[in-house]
Design a protein around this motif. Structure first.
Motif, mmCIF file in Angstrom:
data_model
loop_
_atom_site.group_PDB
_atom_site.id
_atom_site.type_symbol
_atom_site.label_atom_id
_atom_site.label_comp_id
_atom_site.label_asym_id
_atom_site.label_seq_id
_atom_site.Cartn_x
_atom_site.Cartn_y
_atom_site.Cartn_z
ATOM 1 N N MET A 27 5.134 -25.592 103.949
ATOM 2 C CA MET A 27 3.999 -24.692 104.169
ATOM 3 C C MET A 27 2.742 -25.475 104.492
ATOM 4 S SD MET A 27 4.442 -22.400 100.724
ATOM 5 C CE MET A 27 3.313 -21.116 101.192
ATOM 6 N N TRP A 66 6.127 -22.418 107.177
ATOM 7 C CA TRP A 66 5.180 -21.303 107.274
ATOM 8 C C TRP A 66 3.756 -21.827 107.312
ATOM 9 C CZ3 TRP A 66 5.522 -15.946 107.505
ATOM 10 C CH2 TRP A 66 6.825 -15.411 107.422
ATOM 11 N N ARG A 95 6.318 -18.826 112.443
ATOM 12 C CA ARG A 95 6.121 -18.217 111.125
ATOM 13 C C ARG A 95 4.698 -18.427 110.645
ATOM 14 N NH1 ARG A 95 10.844 -20.401 111.766
ATOM 15 N NH2 ARG A 95 9.777 -22.387 111.621
ATOM 16 N N TYR A 96 3.935 -17.350 110.548
ATOM 17 C CA TYR A 96 2.541 -17.504 110.117
ATOM 18 C C TYR A 96 2.050 -16.224 109.441
ATOM 19 C CZ TYR A 96 1.601 -14.604 114.157
ATOM 20 O OH TYR A 96 1.615 -13.567 115.039
ATOM 21 N N SER A 136 0.105 -16.682 100.248
ATOM 22 C CA SER A 136 1.119 -17.742 100.290
ATOM 23 C C SER A 136 2.225 -17.503 99.267
ATOM 24 C CB SER A 136 0.482 -19.099 99.976
ATOM 25 O OG SER A 136 -0.705 -19.272 100.688
ATOM 26 N N PHE A 161 6.075 -17.226 99.609
ATOM 27 C CA PHE A 161 6.835 -18.339 100.211
ATOM 28 C C PHE A 161 6.920 -19.577 99.315
ATOM 29 C CE2 PHE A 161 4.176 -15.991 103.223
ATOM 30 C CZ PHE A 161 5.150 -15.301 103.917
ATOM 31 N N ARG A 221 4.722 -10.224 106.969
ATOM 32 C CA ARG A 221 5.557 -11.416 107.189
ATOM 33 C C ARG A 221 6.615 -11.159 108.256
ATOM 34 N NH1 ARG A 221 8.684 -12.624 101.669
ATOM 35 N NH2 ARG A 221 9.845 -14.008 103.035
#
Lengths: 194, 538
Positions: A71, A93, A122-123, A149, A152, A194
């Motif tokens: 991440m 991510w 992926r963001y 966050s 994840f 997501r």
């Protein structure tokens, strides 16, 4: 379990509080932890980053290898892009605030930054300041990002809540509740988008 | 015992507290500052009566440490790598005097120059002084080495250096404490001549130090900080020093390296262990954070033996800090980096804070210097060095602590006029006062700006030894009272201040201008504490 997290922002934006909260939650779950911080010169309005590594096994390096981060968590959109080379291309991510901190004369147009972020596979991009205001204070923008966050990180949401209670304990019940709300709003947003 | 979460710096501090420390002596400097701050904030250290006030500079800190060691108690002296240059006279000679109470010198290096003007490697100083050097791999070792280092110093009667680098100093992880060793009682050295370095006595002490060298090396073979791990693949042997060991094992599943590895954490370099490795393998890769100290020793001038790879040979970059990917490449492991960083990204260099008094000081100085053009302003080390960058671009030098005044003196002696020095309050008492004395004695026309923000700003707001003393110091040194001018750097006072600047710059003698306003960071911290105290009263 193993998560390598890059935190990015500008000095004073509270990335170390995000790191401390995740770190505290990781310890509550009995995980190993290494967290490398930035001190000194770069605190003065410059870009700051921290490397946070949590794992169920002992951790060797204090630094995350480029291309291996699970991440990137950023409190500022341009700062989030500064670390995309660290992300794992297949799984990584990027979670960032959409609110620019433009303390340099040549700060790029926000549209150009978002365009680059939205190219990633992926963001999560979130208006953290607006969401933090909803929670009660714009200063909780970093906790909104932490919330966004949370899906994840691989740590229980309850552990993060507990960590917030611990970290803000001295600041009183009102501020704890405000931050818990900011965490929840960020979390809900990320779950939806997501 | 439970694990506690500590920065590398904090682990050193806790290790020293538990190792029987009686005093820490230091001047703030990134990345070493948090060692002393941890002891200052530790309730336990307070109860134990451990001394921890900041020193005026690294040399006074080092000498204070030697004094405490002389009196039989355990002392630790902490500084950043370039601080060791300031302390070098005392440091080098402490190796000759040796110690009575244990003495540990911590030097925190800054490879990649995150907050420093160079990336010198303190291990060379340790080798130069011929004392044992400990280099931790992780936070636990940082703790263990401070704890052990104080005892080791007493065992050999020699100071011991601990060398850390930025990444470990400022990285947090779990640490397990050991049982606390009580502090020493004060006791004088048995030999009354031990600390008298008259040539006749110094020769004896020096030969004593030379005689201890092989014992230093064998201690490193039994202490556990140097370790040999065998591997099946003998095509390569690896020497990994300190932090670099982590980057090595990071690259292998579960840390299982197929090659024989010598991990070095204690110097002098363990030659017998190096020899064992050398004999067993085809070539050697040296991984070390900082300069190629071990690699250079192994290659030698002629480089005729087996192939030695590393920073000199080119498998690793010659400068800058290591990371897992650089080490991977040196091992021939393929690295896939993440996404390309888009070109839209701009650099975001550090800047002076909004409302910083230095901004107003430099805006007035820039106006005062307009008639003369660039090239007249010698500066120093601190937040105000950022005035070298846009938009201010006010200064023309930054070399070492205190160099602003002395460089201005030298340039004035060469004929530069006006010649201006800009120095912070704490830097002034660190190393500026003697330079000002030079200026007064030589009667050189310079104007010195002592930017007084009442703190050591760059390192996070530590107590400044200059607080409330600057005018008296300048007077005492011999600056004429009418040429010591105090101004308040504020935008609304710009014209008034500019007039004073111009007057003193025109004066053909030594003049001092003190722009005085508190650092906005410490001010806001103070206000917050005040508000919190008020809340708690309610």
């Amino acid at each position: 379990m193993k998560k390598d997290i890059i935190l990015g922002g500008v000095g004073g934006q509270g990335i170390l509080t995000i790191a401390a909260t995740i770190g505290t939650a990781a310890l509550l779950e009995g995980l190993y932890l290494k967290q490398s911080e930035v001190h000194g010169m770069s605190q003065r309005g410059g870009d700051v980053q921290a490397h946070l590594r949590i794992s169920s096994k002992p951790i060797a390096s204090d630094l995350i290898a480029a291309g291996k981060a699970d991440m990137v968590i950023a409190v500022e959109p341009m700062e989030s892009l500064r670390y995309v080379n660290m992300l794992n291309k297949d799984t990584g991510w990027l979670i960032t605030s959409m609110n620019p901190f433009a303390n340099i004369p040549d700060y790029p147009a926000i549209e150009d930054l978002l365009k680059e972020i939205w190219k990633l596979p992926r963001y999560i991009t979130i208006d953290a300041e607006k969401t933090a205001k909803e929670a009660g204070s714009i200063r909780a923008a970093n906790i909104v990002i932490l919330g966004a966050s949370a899906p994840f990180i691989g740590i229980k949401y309850q552990s993060l809540e507990q960590a917030i209670r611990k970290i803000f304990a001295k600041k009183g019940e009102d501020l704890i509740n405000l931050n818990l709300k900011a965490l929840k709003l960020g979390f809900d947003y990320a779950q939806k988008h997501r | 015992m439970d694990k506690i979460l500590l920065l590398g710096d904090e682990a050193i501090a806790q290790g020293a507290i538990d190792g029987g420390l009686s005093g820490v002596f230091a001047y703030p400097g990134t990345p070493s500052t948090e060692i002393t701050e941890y002891i200052q904030a530790s309730k336990e250290a307070k109860e134990l009566g451990i001394k921890s006030e900041w020193s005026a500079n690294e040399k006074t800190a080092m000498e204070t440490g030697i004094g405490m060691s002389y009196a039989g108690k355990k002392a630790m002296v902490c500084m950043k790598h370039v601080g060791l240059n300031v302390a070098a006279d005392a440091f080098m000679n402490s190796a000759i005097t040796g110690t009575n109470g244990g003495l540990v010198v911590v030097s925190a290096d800054d490879p990649s120059m995150h907050s420093s003007q160079n990336e010198q490697d303190s291990r060379f100083y340790g080798k130069f002084a011929m004392i044992p050097v400990l280099e931790p791999t992780n936070q636990q070792e940082a703790y263990d080495m401070a704890y052990y280092g104080l005892t080791l110093s007493e065992k050999f009667g020699t100071p011991v250096m601990i060398r850390v680098t930025t990444r470990l100093a400022h990285s947090r992880s779990g640490v397990v404490r050991k049982e606390q060793i009580p502090q020493n009682e004060m006791h004088l050295p048995g030999n009354h001549n031990q600390f008298i370095l008259l040539p006749s006595m110094a020769r004896k002490s020096y030969s004593g130090l030379l005689g201890k060298q092989s014992a230093f090396e064998s201690d490193g073979e039994s202490s556990g900080f140097n370790a040999f791990y065998d591997g099946n693949d003998k095509s390569l042997g690896i020497i990994a020093c300190g932090l670099a060991y982590n980057y090595l094992i990071e690259n292998f599943e579960d840390g299982k390296v197929p090659y024989p590895v010598l991990k070095i954490g204690q110097y002098p370099v363990p030659s017998a262990m190096v020899n064992t490795l050398y004999e067993a393998v085809d070539e050697i890769l040296v991984l070390e954070e900082g300069a190629p100290l071990v690699e250079e020793l192994l290659r030698g001038l002629l480089n005729r033996g087996k192939k030695i790879r590393g920073r000199m040979e080119g498998s690793l970059p010659r400068a800058g800090e290591l990371n897992p990917n650089l080490v991977a490449k040196a091992l021939g492991i393929e690295v896939e980096e993440g996404f390309e960083i888009p070109s839209v990204i701009k650099g975001r260099p550090p800047v002076l804070c909004d409302g910083c008094p230095h901004i107003d000081s430099f805006e007035a100085l820039n106006d005062a210097m307009k008639p003369y053009g660039r090239g007249h302003v010698f500066s120093d080390i601190g937040c105000y060095t950022l005035s070298a960058l846009k938009p201010l671009e006010s200064i023309d030098s930054c070399v070492d602590m205190g160099a602003s005044i002395t460089m201005a003196v030298g340039a004035a002696e060469a004929g530069l006029s006006p010649s201006i020095a800009v120095i912070g309050d704490s830097t002034f008492t660190h190393s500026g006062m003697t330079g000002l004395l030079d200026a007064v004695v030589k009667q050189v026309p310079i104007t010195v700006f002592i930017l007084d923000n009442a703190t050591v700003g760059m390192t996070g707001g530590q107590h400044s030894a200059a607080l409330g003393r600057i005018e008296d110091i300048c007077k005492g040194i011999g600056v004429e009272e009418e040429h010591i001018r105090v101004v308040k750097p504020l935008r609304r006072l710009h014209d008034e201040n500019l007039a004073i600047y111009k007057e003193e710059i025109a004066y053909k003698g030594v003049s001092v201008i003190i722009p005085r306003r508190e650092c906005v960071q410490t001010l806001s911290k103070r206000m917050k504490l005040k508000a919190a105290a008020k809340r708690n009263k309610k």
